[in-house]
Write an enzyme that holds these catalytic residues in place. Structure first.
Site, short mmCIF file in Angstrom:
data_model
loop_
_atom_site.label_atom_id
_atom_site.label_comp_id
_atom_site.label_asym_id
_atom_site.label_seq_id
_atom_site.Cartn_x
_atom_site.Cartn_y
_atom_site.Cartn_z
N CYS A 410 0.84 -1.09 0.01
CA CYS A 410 0.03 -0.07 0.02
C CYS A 410 1.00 1.15 -0.10
O CYS A 410 0.48 2.20 -0.76
CB CYS A 410 -0.81 -0.04 1.09
SG CYS A 410 -0.14 0.05 2.78
N HIS A 454 -1.85 0.70 7.22
CA HIS A 454 -2.24 0.91 5.66
C HIS A 454 -1.88 2.49 5.44
O HIS A 454 -1.66 3.38 6.22
CB HIS A 454 -3.83 0.58 5.47
CG HIS A 454 -4.15 0.96 4.20
ND1 HIS A 454 -3.71 -0.08 3.26
CD2 HIS A 454 -5.30 1.61 3.43
CE1 HIS A 454 -4.11 0.28 1.92
NE2 HIS A 454 -5.23 0.96 2.16
N ASP A 470 -8.02 6.07 -2.19
CA ASP A 470 -7.18 4.66 -1.92
C ASP A 470 -6.51 4.11 -3.11
O ASP A 470 -7.35 3.24 -3.71
CB ASP A 470 -7.99 3.78 -1.10
CG ASP A 470 -6.88 2.77 -0.28
OD1 ASP A 470 -5.77 2.59 -0.77
OD2 ASP A 470 -7.35 2.14 0.52
#
Lengths: 666, 309
Positions: A410, A454, A470
């Site tokens: 991520c 994250h 995202d």
């Protein structure tokens, strides 16, 4: 006398057992040689007990101290800090066995044992550890009892007695827990662990978060007032990183923001509010996690200009805070000049291919919004892979990731996305925190683990303010909807380093339900016992007792103490004297006390006649009075008494008064 | 007053030959008055024989002594019937047991068979030989001596038989002062063979024994006795507690002790004075306790209070 001075066999065995129990929870943290020292010292002490070896001499002891310090220095690189200090303490504790010659030494050793029991809590405050330390305390107390009983034979009598004693102490413990003032520490141990704790840190390089994902520790637990929002909307914002420097994203410090921008801007909240409370494990950091946009009415929780919450002091123990969030709120519809500039800044000349790509894409797009979509579509359509094991990146990491390796976690996607946005002229920043969490159906809390860590992005769009984007969701939608485990199902790398973690066996029903039950228990424990601080204490006391002041507090403390002690004491007294003493004996004992004040004390088991003889020698001037009282007493008690008790009592009292008076005159 | 005086003179008389052992002499007398038998356990040469002989003299009792050896048979003690050729009948020849004071020397050197023959006679006050029961004289008093158990070549008396002895005494080494006096007297004319005078007549002995029966033991004292006994049964340092027979023996001796001190009632001191001699050989310390029986009794005396329970 010498025999009594020595440490009896059963006490020695209990001491060794207690020490083993004290050591066990530390074992994993200590260097192996410390464990060897324990074994060696225990063996040495046993050999001493068997009369084979001797106690070490002074020089040998000094040598051992030196060796231990050197050993700790080599193992930890320092003698200061939490872990080396505890290790040093434990080593010294082991060697104290070699000084365990007399009863006094055993006392020192055992009382130190209680202290060592506490050191475990510097590392963890888990429920199981608490239960375990109860056992340890029991064992240490047993050793104390055994020391007093002085028996050679090893048996469970001491264990039982210690159990009874601890059970009797339990109500007092509760009183102290609820009422005793929580006094702040007079000095602080450097608690910051030598080995850094796992958790999100305030700067992010590629690879940081994927490291975090290997840990199954709990980061925090959340309990919601109402329904739990959908998992895909649980973005726990912790840090906002606006600055890219030397390949790492970092957040702006308080003084790096111009004074006019330091206050959080006024926000018009919109939509429904979500109320929840977060119970955070210690992080040694200052920031707190919340859903956007969050406000907390709790004292000590502050809001930063980039809409995140923080505490002015580091969170060194677990911390609970109440939050209210309005997810639909528009954040910062207008950007200040400084803010816009900050959120657009990129290091000159780095990642040229990325910059070129961003410019061309922005030119092709009709608006900023369309540009965002184009970039996300690129992540979706081109062969990008979401993986916990990304390859290493070279000089221009974003170039390398976007065009060559195309495999990342991520943080790679978030960093690349923000770089693209900024290069295309759209204010953007990286947000680090946790995404998702596991819902525990037992107590309806959300457990957020370290592997839920994250990173995502926020872009600022004209008229909309900051929007959460995202990029990971574009690559691997499963990560956001179902979590890391599902997203990595094909790769098999989820918690690959911790084969025993119960989280890996979520598929097996009973293990999972046990794990969740235990977690619910832990949550209750953490929030009610470990988190019971002076604020909670005051609010509870105030709720039941009204306005609190010093005098009232002390009265309550002492009063409840009496309330607990009086029944226990009453019970003990009743057990001690099944038959109450008759009046004559009481009178005689009072007479004995009078003599004791004059320095002649009746020995245990000494009969009245022999005592009188002794008293007469010591206090010749009171001889007649002493003889008279004794004769009266003996006649009443043993001779089948020719005078009635009332008479005898009166005569005894009169004669006994004579003792003091004659003595004073004399 | 007159009993105490009587006893004081008797003790002083025995004290002429057994120097510095007044306490043991008094206890031995107490044992005799209480119709018990006495076991003296000590090393050879400590005056065991001297004591028994002196006691017999002072009380005017007939005295016999049997040296116990490993080949001694019951008949050697009890007596045997021998065929008389002249009138063709068996005539009983009484053994040494038919005496008022019997010294059974080194009782633990003989076989259990002979030991039990003696002990039976002690318990019953009579012996049965060849189907005929013969009563032993009254008073009948046995002083048995034994060597400490750890000396080799002995058959130790089992606990059940130790229990038959009312008291066990050890004489111990004499006080240096007394021993010095003994050295100085050695070789003076007439000390070797001197017979002691009788100080207590038979009727006086009977009188003392009668007085014992009338001694009052109050509730408080019985409480104390019961606490002592209970302690031996409950405290962890005892492997075997005191039997009811032991407790009764204790009370009997305390009563006698009270009489010996001219008291019509028992006080705790009486109990404490006779306690070590009466109970030490009946108690077995458990493995936890480091000391011997005597230390155990001293500890018990300290732990059980006279007044408070």
């Amino acid at each position: 006398m010498k025999e009594i001075e020595q440490v009896p066999r059963s006490a020695l065995i209990w001491i060794l057992l207690g020490m083993a129990a004290l050591l066990a929870p530390h074992a994993g943290r200590l260097p192996v040689w410390v464990l060897a020292v324990y074994g060696a010292c225990a063996f040495w002490r046993l050999q001493i007990f068997r009369g084979r070896w001797r106690y070490p001499g002074r020089l040998v002891k000094f040598g051992l101290i030196g060796l231990a310090c050197t050993g700790i220095w080599f193992s930890y690189g320092s003698l200061l800090g939490l872990e080396p200090t505890v290790a040093l303490l434990l080593t010294a504790y082991a060697m104290k066995l070699l000084e365990l010659a007399r009863r006094q030494d055993a006392y020192v050793l055992l009382f130190l044992g209680y202290f060592i029991c506490i050191t475990e809590f510097l590392f963890t405050q888990d429920l199981l550890i608490v239960l375990y330390s109860l056992i340890t305390v029991w064992l240490v107390t047993t050793a104390l009892v055994a020391l007093h009983q002085g028996q050679q034979r090893f048996g469970t009598t001491s264990l039982r007695q210690a159990g009874v004693m601890l059970a009797q102490a339990f109500p007092l413990m509760l009183v102290l827990f609820f009422l005793f003032p929580r006094i702040g520490p007079l000095w602080t141990v450097p608690v910051k662990s030598h080995a850094a704790r796992t958790g999100v840190s305030d700067f992010m390089r590629p690879g940081d978060i994927s490291n975090l994902s290997k840990s199954d520790e709990v980061a925090f637990r959340v309990s919601f007032e109402g329904d739990i929002p959908a998992r895909s909307s649980l973005y726990w914002r912790g840090l906002v990183m606006s600055r890219l420097q030397e390949g790492a994203w970092s957040s702006l410090g308080y003084y790096e923001v111009p004074p006019a921008e330091r206050r959080a801007p006024e926000v018009a909240t919109a939509g429904d509010a979500i109320d929840y409370s977060v119970l955070m494990m210690p992080t040694q950091q200052r920031w707190l996690y919340s859903l956007r946009y969050a406000e907390s009415s709790q004292g000590g929780v502050m809001e930063a200009p980039d809409f995140r919450l923080f505490r002015p002091v580091e969170i060194e123990e677990q911390y609970r805070y109440e939050v209210r969030s309005w997810p639909a709120t528009t954040l910062q519809p207008a950007l200040s000049e400084w803010r816009r500039e900050t959120e657009l800044r990129l290091p000159e000349g780095d990642n040229p291919r990325t910059v070129a790509l961003a410019r061309s894409l922005r030119e092709a797009a009709a608006s900023d919004e369309a540009f965002v979509d184009t970039v996300l579509a690129r992540f979706t359509n081109e062969p990008y892979v979401y993986t916990l094991q990304p390859p290493l990146l070279g000089e221009n990491p974003t170039d390398g990731f976007l065009f060559d390796t195309r495999r990342g976690f991520c943080e790679h996607y978030a960093a690349a996305f923000v770089t693209l946005m900024r290069a295309g002229g759209v204010p953007a920043r990286v947000v680090a925190g946790y995404q998702g969490g596991e819902v525990n159906p037992v107590n309806r809390t959300v457990i957020v683990h370290q592997f839920d860590a994250h990173a995502w992005a926020e872009v600022w769009l004209e008229g909309e303010g900051w929007r959460r984007v995202d990029p990971t969701a574009a690559v691997s939608p499963l990560r956001v909807e179902q979590g890391l485990e599902q997203a990595l199902a094909g790769e098999g790398s989820f918690l690959a380093d911790s084969p025993l973690s119960p989280l890996r066996y979520r598929g097996i029903n009973w293990i999972n339900s046990m794990r969740l039950q235990y977690d619910a228990l832990t949550y209750r424990w953490q929030s009610w016992v470990v988190g019971f601080n002076s604020e909670n204490q005051f609010s509870i006391l105030q709720e039941y007792l009204g306005e609190l002041n010093g005098r009232k507090f002390v009265t309550i403390l002492l009063g409840s103490w009496v309330l607990v002690l009086v029944p226990v004491g009453f019970w003990l007294l009743r057990r001690r004297s099944p038959a109450a003493l008759d009046a004559i004996s009481r009178e005689y004992l009072a007479f004995c006390q009078r003599l004791a004040r004059l320095g002649v004390e009746r020995a245990p088991g000494e009969p009245p006649g022999a005592f009188a003889e002794r008293a007469v020698v010591a206090l010749p001037q009171s001889a007649s009075a002493v003889r008279e009282v004794t004769a009266l007493y003996e006649r009443a008690r043993y001779a089948g008494g020719d005078s009635t008790p009332a008479d005898t009592l009166r005569s005894m009292r009169r004669a006994a008064r004579g003792v003091g008076r004659q003595n004073r005159l004399g | 007053m007159q009993i105490q005086g009587l006893i004081d003179t008797a003790v002083a008389e025995v004290g002429q030959v057994l120097l510095g052992k007044e306490a043991q002499i008094r206890l031995a007398l107490c044992c005799l008055f209480a119709r018990g038998h006495l076991l003296i356990e000590d090393l050879p040469g400590m005056g065991k024989t001297t004591l028994s002989h002196a006691l017999a003299d002072v009380l005017g009792l007939s005295y016999k002594r049997v040296q116990f050896t490993s080949d001694l048979l019951p008949a050697d003690i009890l007596g045997v019937s021998i065929y008389n050729r002249s009138d063709a009948t068996f005539t009983f020849h009484p053994g040494p047991i038919f005496t008022q004071l019997l010294l059974a020397d080194e009782i633990n050197r003989t076989t259990p068979r002979t030991q039990s023959a003696l002990l039976e006679a002690m318990a019953e006050g009579q012996v049965t030989v060849e189907g005929e029961t013969r009563t032993l004289p009254d008073p009948f008093f046995v002083i048995a001596t034994q060597n400490p158990i750890h000396q080799s070549g002995t058959y130790p008396l089992p606990e059940s038989q130790l229990d038959r002895f009312l008291m066990r005494l050890d004489l111990g080494y004499p006080h240096p002062k007394a021993e010095r006096e003994m050295f100085e007297r050695q070789g003076l004319p007439g000390t070797e063979t001197r017979r002691l005078e009788q100080r207590i007549r038979e009727d006086q002995l009977a009188q003392i024994r009668e007085a014992v029966a009338g001694v009052h033991a109050s509730d408080s004292l019985l409480d104390y006795l019961q606490r002592l006994v209970a302690y031996t049964r409950e405290a962890p340092e005892f492997a075997v507690g005191l039997s009811p027979r032991g407790a009764l023996a204790l009370l009997d001796c305390a009563r006698t002790w009270a009489v010996m001190h001219n008291r019509g009632h028992v006080v705790p001191e009486d109990l404490q004075m006779v306690l070590p001699a009466v109970v030490a050989h009946r108690l077995v310390p458990s493995g936890d306790f480091a000391g011997d029986g005597m230390a155990l009794v001293m500890q018990m005396q300290r732990r059980v209070d006279v007044i408070r329970s």
